[in-house]
Design a protein around this motif. Structure first.
Motif, PDB file in Angstrom:
ATOM      1  N   SER A  13    -115.498   9.319 -24.092  1.00 57.69           N
ATOM      2  CA  SER A  13    -116.355   8.166 -23.791  1.00 57.69           C
ATOM      3  C   SER A  13    -115.766   7.303 -22.678  1.00 57.69           C
ATOM      4  O   SER A  13    -116.504   6.705 -21.908  1.00 57.69           O
ATOM      5  CB  SER A  13    -116.607   7.332 -25.049  1.00 57.69           C
ATOM      6  N   CYS A  14    -114.411   7.225 -22.605  1.00 54.49           N
ATOM      7  CA  CYS A  14    -113.773   6.500 -21.498  1.00 54.49           C
ATOM      8  C   CYS A  14    -113.656   7.391 -20.265  1.00 54.49           C
ATOM      9  O   CYS A  14    -113.474   6.904 -19.151  1.00 54.49           O
ATOM     10  CB  CYS A  14    -112.378   6.026 -21.900  1.00 54.49           C
ATOM     11  N   LYS A  15    -113.742   8.693 -20.454  1.00 54.81           N
ATOM     12  CA  LYS A  15    -113.651   9.701 -19.393  1.00 54.81           C
ATOM     13  C   LYS A  15    -112.325   9.644 -18.657  1.00 54.81           C
ATOM     14  O   LYS A  15    -112.241   9.796 -17.439  1.00 54.81           O
ATOM     15  CB  LYS A  15    -114.819   9.580 -18.412  1.00 54.81           C
ATOM     16  N   LYS A  16    -111.258   9.343 -19.407  1.00 55.05           N
ATOM     17  CA  LYS A  16    -109.907   9.390 -18.844  1.00 55.05           C
ATOM     18  C   LYS A  16    -108.906   9.471 -19.992  1.00 55.05           C
ATOM     19  O   LYS A  16    -109.276   9.337 -21.164  1.00 55.05           O
ATOM     20  CB  LYS A  16    -109.634   8.177 -17.964  1.00 55.05           C
ATOM     21  N   LYS A  17    -107.647   9.677 -19.615  1.00 59.28           N
ATOM     22  CA  LYS A  17    -106.598   9.741 -20.629  1.00 59.28           C
ATOM     23  C   LYS A  17    -106.250   8.341 -21.119  1.00 59.28           C
ATOM     24  O   LYS A  17    -106.031   7.430 -20.329  1.00 59.28           O
ATOM     25  CB  LYS A  17    -105.347  10.404 -20.045  1.00 59.28           C
ATOM     26  N   THR A  18    -106.257   8.176 -22.429  1.00 61.27           N
ATOM     27  CA  THR A  18    -105.952   6.875 -23.030  1.00 61.27           C
ATOM     28  C   THR A  18    -104.977   7.075 -24.194  1.00 61.27           C
ATOM     29  O   THR A  18    -104.931   8.156 -24.780  1.00 61.27           O
ATOM     30  CB  THR A  18    -107.229   6.209 -23.576  1.00 61.27           C
ATOM     31  N   PRO A  19    -104.193   6.042 -24.548  1.00 59.29           N
ATOM     32  CA  PRO A  19    -103.357   6.142 -25.756  1.00 59.29           C
ATOM     33  C   PRO A  19    -104.218   6.163 -27.016  1.00 59.29           C
ATOM     34  O   PRO A  19    -105.128   5.334 -27.163  1.00 59.29           O
ATOM     35  CB  PRO A  19    -102.478   4.881 -25.701  1.00 59.29           C
ATOM     36  N   GLN A  20    -103.949   7.125 -27.876  1.00 58.66           N
ATOM     37  CA  GLN A  20    -104.772   7.268 -29.067  1.00 58.66           C
ATOM     38  C   GLN A  20    -103.903   7.372 -30.307  1.00 58.66           C
ATOM     39  O   GLN A  20    -102.863   7.995 -30.303  1.00 58.66           O
ATOM     40  CB  GLN A  20    -105.648   8.520 -28.952  1.00 58.66           C
TER      41      GLN A  20
END
Ligand SMILES: [Zn+2]
Length: 100
Positions: A13-20
């Motif tokens: 949904s953000c269409k990028k790498k994020t901390p999860q």
């Protein structure tokens, strides 16, 4: 197997790498009234009497149930930016998963 609590992963949904955040969802107990279960068969009056009762005619083999020692782990990843979460189904085979 040890796993870190947070990882950098792709968020669709953000269409990028994020901390999860990594979380192991709790395993729900299976319903006792499932199709083909022994509880259901007993209530229906099957699994009794004379003659061939199919799979309930056989002797119970307890060693058969304890053959596999590892399971594939279900993990849930929650994005810290948008808050959406996603399952990673059928992960690696481990006997024990520790999230630290
Ligand atoms: Zn996101």
């Amino acid at each position: 197997m040890k796993r870190p609590k947070t990882t950098n992963r792709y968020c669709p949904s953000c269409k990028k790498k994020t901390p999860q955040k990594v979380k192991e969802p709790s395993k729900g107990r299976p319903s006792s009234m499932k199709r083909g279960s022994k509880v259901r068969m007993k209530l229906r009056g099957l699994w009794r009497g004379i003659g061939n009762k199919g799979k309930y005619s056989r002797m119970k083999n307890q060693a058969k149930n304890k053959r596999k020692t590892t399971k594939k782990t279900n993990l849930m990843y929650t994005c810290t930016v948008c808050g959406k979460s996603k399952y990673q189904k059928k992960g690696k085979r481990t006997s024990k998963m520790v999230i630290e």
